[in-house]
Write a protein that holds these residues in place. Structure first.
Motif, PDB file in Angstrom:
ATOM      1  N   GLY A  90       0.807  -1.212   0.000  1.00 30.70           N
ATOM      2  CA  GLY A  90       0.000   0.000   0.000  1.00 30.70           C
ATOM      3  C   GLY A  90       0.840   1.262   0.000  1.00 30.70           C
ATOM      4  N   ILE A  91       1.929   1.253   0.770  1.00 29.31           N
ATOM      5  CA  ILE A  91       2.825   2.412   0.809  1.00 29.31           C
ATOM      6  C   ILE A  91       3.481   2.626  -0.557  1.00 29.31           C
ATOM      7  N   ALA A  92       3.980   1.522  -1.146  1.00 22.78           N
ATOM      8  CA  ALA A  92       4.620   1.616  -2.469  1.00 22.78           C
ATOM      9  C   ALA A  92       3.617   2.079  -3.523  1.00 22.78           C
ATOM     10  N   LEU A  93       2.399   1.564  -3.442  1.00 28.18           N
ATOM     11  CA  LEU A  93       1.357   1.960  -4.397  1.00 28.18           C
ATOM     12  C   LEU A  93       0.988   3.432  -4.217  1.00 28.18           C
ATOM     13  N   PHE A  94       0.917   3.895  -2.981  1.00 32.29           N
ATOM     14  CA  PHE A  94       0.612   5.305  -2.696  1.00 32.29           C
ATOM     15  C   PHE A  94       1.662   6.225  -3.314  1.00 32.29           C
ATOM     16  N   VAL A  95       2.928   5.913  -3.087  1.00 29.52           N
ATOM     17  CA  VAL A  95       4.016   6.747  -3.616  1.00 29.52           C
ATOM     18  C   VAL A  95       3.981   6.757  -5.143  1.00 29.52           C
ATOM     19  N   ALA A  96       3.879   5.558  -5.751  1.00 27.08           N
ATOM     20  CA  ALA A  96       3.926   5.449  -7.209  1.00 27.08           C
ATOM     21  C   ALA A  96       2.718   6.107  -7.866  1.00 27.08           C
ATOM     22  N   SER A  97       1.505   5.825  -7.362  1.00 23.72           N
ATOM     23  CA  SER A  97       0.294   6.362  -7.995  1.00 23.72           C
ATOM     24  C   SER A  97       0.182   7.873  -7.802  1.00 23.72           C
ATOM     25  N   THR A  98       0.647   8.378  -6.652  1.00 21.52           N
ATOM     26  CA  THR A  98       0.615   9.828  -6.421  1.00 21.52           C
ATOM     27  C   THR A  98       1.554  10.543  -7.381  1.00 21.52           C
ATOM     28  N   LEU A  99       2.767  10.033  -7.511  1.00 24.53           N
ATOM     29  CA  LEU A  99       3.727  10.642  -8.433  1.00 24.53           C
ATOM     30  C   LEU A  99       3.212  10.584  -9.871  1.00 24.53           C
ATOM     31  N   GLN A 100       2.532   9.489 -10.215  1.00 20.77           N
ATOM     32  CA  GLN A 100       1.987   9.361 -11.566  1.00 20.77           C
ATOM     33  C   GLN A 100       0.869  10.380 -11.804  1.00 20.77           C
ATOM     34  N   GLN A 101      -0.062  10.471 -10.845  1.00 21.67           N
ATOM     35  CA  GLN A 101      -1.180  11.402 -10.996  1.00 21.67           C
ATOM     36  C   GLN A 101      -0.715  12.858 -11.089  1.00 21.67           C
ATOM     37  N   VAL A 102       0.278  13.212 -10.257  1.00 19.47           N
ATOM     38  CA  VAL A 102       0.805  14.584 -10.285  1.00 19.47           C
ATOM     39  C   VAL A 102       1.604  14.816 -11.559  1.00 19.47           C
ATOM     40  N   GLY A 103       2.443  13.842 -11.925  1.00 21.51           N
ATOM     41  CA  GLY A 103       3.298  13.989 -13.103  1.00 21.51           C
ATOM     42  C   GLY A 103       2.527  14.111 -14.401  1.00 21.51           C
ATOM     43  N   ILE A 104       1.369  13.447 -14.480  1.00 18.20           N
ATOM     44  CA  ILE A 104       0.544  13.486 -15.689  1.00 18.20           C
ATOM     45  C   ILE A 104       0.134  14.920 -16.035  1.00 18.20           C
ATOM     46  N   GLN A 105       0.016  15.760 -15.021  1.00 13.79           N
ATOM     47  CA  GLN A 105      -0.425  17.147 -15.231  1.00 13.79           C
ATOM     48  C   GLN A 105       0.632  17.994 -15.941  1.00 13.79           C
ATOM     49  N   TYR A 106       1.901  17.551 -15.900  1.00 10.17           N
ATOM     50  CA  TYR A 106       3.004  18.386 -16.406  1.00 10.17           C
ATOM     51  C   TYR A 106       3.769  17.750 -17.560  1.00 10.17           C
ATOM     52  N   LYS A 111       4.638  10.513 -23.363  1.00 12.90           N
ATOM     53  CA  LYS A 111       5.881  10.502 -22.606  1.00 12.90           C
ATOM     54  C   LYS A 111       5.675   9.880 -21.229  1.00 12.90           C
ATOM     55  N   ALA A 112       4.529  10.161 -20.600  1.00  9.50           N
ATOM     56  CA  ALA A 112       4.229   9.572 -19.291  1.00  9.50           C
ATOM     57  C   ALA A 112       4.126   8.052 -19.386  1.00  9.50           C
ATOM     58  N   GLY A 113       3.481   7.584 -20.460  1.00  9.55           N
ATOM     59  CA  GLY A 113       3.363   6.132 -20.649  1.00  9.55           C
ATOM     60  C   GLY A 113       4.710   5.474 -20.853  1.00  9.55           C
ATOM     61  N   PHE A 114       5.580   6.119 -21.629  1.00 10.16           N
ATOM     62  CA  PHE A 114       6.906   5.546 -21.890  1.00 10.16           C
ATOM     63  C   PHE A 114       7.759   5.506 -20.630  1.00 10.16           C
ATOM     64  N   ILE A 115       7.820   6.632 -19.903  1.00 11.36           N
ATOM     65  CA  ILE A 115       8.690   6.709 -18.724  1.00 11.36           C
ATOM     66  C   ILE A 115       8.183   5.783 -17.616  1.00 11.36           C
ATOM     67  N   GLY A 164       7.484  17.333 -15.113  1.00 12.20           N
ATOM     68  CA  GLY A 164       6.596  16.186 -14.948  1.00 12.20           C
ATOM     69  C   GLY A 164       7.267  14.865 -15.254  1.00 12.20           C
ATOM     70  N   ASP A 165       8.256  14.888 -16.166  1.00 14.57           N
ATOM     71  CA  ASP A 165       8.932  13.646 -16.556  1.00 14.57           C
ATOM     72  C   ASP A 165       9.739  13.060 -15.394  1.00 14.57           C
ATOM     73  N   PHE A 166      10.361  13.922 -14.594  1.00 17.97           N
ATOM     74  CA  PHE A 166      11.123  13.428 -13.443  1.00 17.97           C
ATOM     75  C   PHE A 166      10.190  12.822 -12.386  1.00 17.97           C
ATOM     76  N   LEU A 167       8.987  13.421 -12.249  1.00 13.24           N
ATOM     77  CA  LEU A 167       8.005  12.866 -11.318  1.00 13.24           C
ATOM     78  C   LEU A 167       7.551  11.487 -11.784  1.00 13.24           C
ATOM     79  N   VAL A 168       7.316  11.335 -13.090  1.00  4.10           N
ATOM     80  CA  VAL A 168       6.872  10.055 -13.633  1.00  4.10           C
ATOM     81  C   VAL A 168       8.007   9.023 -13.560  1.00  4.10           C
ATOM     82  N   LEU A 169       9.265   9.489 -13.711  1.00  6.52           N
ATOM     83  CA  LEU A 169      10.396   8.577 -13.569  1.00  6.52           C
ATOM     84  C   LEU A 169      10.486   8.050 -12.136  1.00  6.52           C
ATOM     85  N   ALA A 170      10.251   8.935 -11.161  1.00  2.08           N
ATOM     86  CA  ALA A 170      10.206   8.496  -9.761  1.00  2.08           C
ATOM     87  C   ALA A 170       9.039   7.542  -9.536  1.00  2.08           C
ATOM     88  N   CYS A 171       7.947   7.770 -10.261  1.00  2.00           N
ATOM     89  CA  CYS A 171       6.793   6.870 -10.205  1.00  2.00           C
ATOM     90  C   CYS A 171       7.171   5.477 -10.702  1.00  2.00           C
TER      91      CYS A 171
END
Length: 308
Positions: A90-106, A111-115, A164-171
């Protein structure tokens, strides 16, 4: 024969997972038009957990009838392992999904799908530190898949990293941890129960951040009910549960390759259902992705010769 059939059954479950995730990306993007990322994730994961509760209660009651009277001590140990696995997932999913949701905005969708799908590289690399052996054909399949993803997602042929790409990479790194945690715990506990715990953990963490950083508006939630419903029941409740069940007994590097097909399914869904044009570049990417999956599913010839 049993081992081979088990491998194909688990692979089929992960392919179904990828198909569900591929069609859910539109719901994630649409939901963000009405609510913030923490609100969206809190709602969808709460819904995912509630979706699984009836199954958890049913299977728990069935198991209690078959347990011997002296199984209490073993059951306590298994419960601790179950809760540890569910909370860590749950913790890992929270971190990954949050970074993905935020990163998608930028960043762009492609590019989000690829990264995000770069976890197919990160999983075997991180697995080396955990002494997870990766066969040469899997490394080759990873390289082919990355090339296919680039053709499929990066349709303009350019690649420059933005905020946003760095956020998605962290995701992508977060999803790598998620896959490896599931690989460790899924053979030890019930997949449905662990999935249910991970959803409620992720929902609670998202809700705390929602209260701290976002303004919750009930009318906005009502406007976003359809994408939240789809993402909660199918993408979370069904998709992530199938991931946990499907990963059991599979090498995490192979599992990550299968799940990366979500990018292919999202493009094919747009082509079939929405009549969106599929360019030669995108078609080449799909072919390379499927070739990578076929390669990783091929038997090891030295083992086949040894058996024959």
């Amino acid at each position: 024969m049993n081992t081979v059939s088990h491998k194909y059954r688990q692979s089929a479950l992960l392919l179904l997972t990828a198909a569900i995730w591929g069609s859910a990306f539109v719901a994630q993007k649409t939901g963000m038009d009405y609510v913030g990322p923490f609100t969206f994730n809190a709602a969808r994961n709460l819904l995912g957990g509630l979706t699984l509760l009836p199954s958890v209660v049913f299977f728990s009651s069935c198991k209690k009838r078959t347990l011997p009277p002296d199984a209490s001590s073993e059951n306590v140990t298994q419960q601790k392992t179950l809760w540890a696995g569910g909370i860590l997932c749950g913790i890992a999913l929270f971190v990954a999904s949050t970074l993905q949701q935020v990163g998608i905005q930028y960043t762009t969708v492609g590019k989000a799908g690829f990264i995000t799908s770069l976890y197919i590289v990160l999983v075997p690399v991180c697995g080396l530190f955990l002494r997870k052996r990766v066969q040469p054909k899997v490394w080759l399949a990873v390289l082919i898949a990355v090339a296919g993803l680039y053709l499929l997602c990066m349709t303009d042929g350019s690649f420059s990293l933005q905020k946003g790409d760095f956020l998605v990479l962290a995701c992508a790194l977060g999803f790598t941890v998620h896959i490896l945690v599931i690989d460790h715990f899924s053979p030890l506990v019930s997949g449905i129960k662990m999935s249910c715990i991970q959803f409620f953990t992720c929902s609670i963490l998202s809700a705390v951040c929602m209260v701290l950083f976002e303004t919750v508006n009930f009318s906005d939630l009502l406007h976003a009910w359809m994408p939240i419903l789809y993402a909660g029941i199918l993408s979370s409740g069904v998709g992530y549960t199938l991931q946990i069940i499907g990963q059991k007994g599979l090498n995490p590097a192979t599992a990550s390759l299968l799940m990366s097909l979500e990018s292919v399914f999202s493009v094919l869904a747009g082509w079939i259902l929405l009549h969106q044009a599929l360019s030669a570049r995108e078609l080449s990417g799909c072919i390379l992705m499927f070739a990578a999956i076929v390669l990783v599913q091929l038997p090891n010839f030295h083992k086949a010769n040894a058996v024959s």
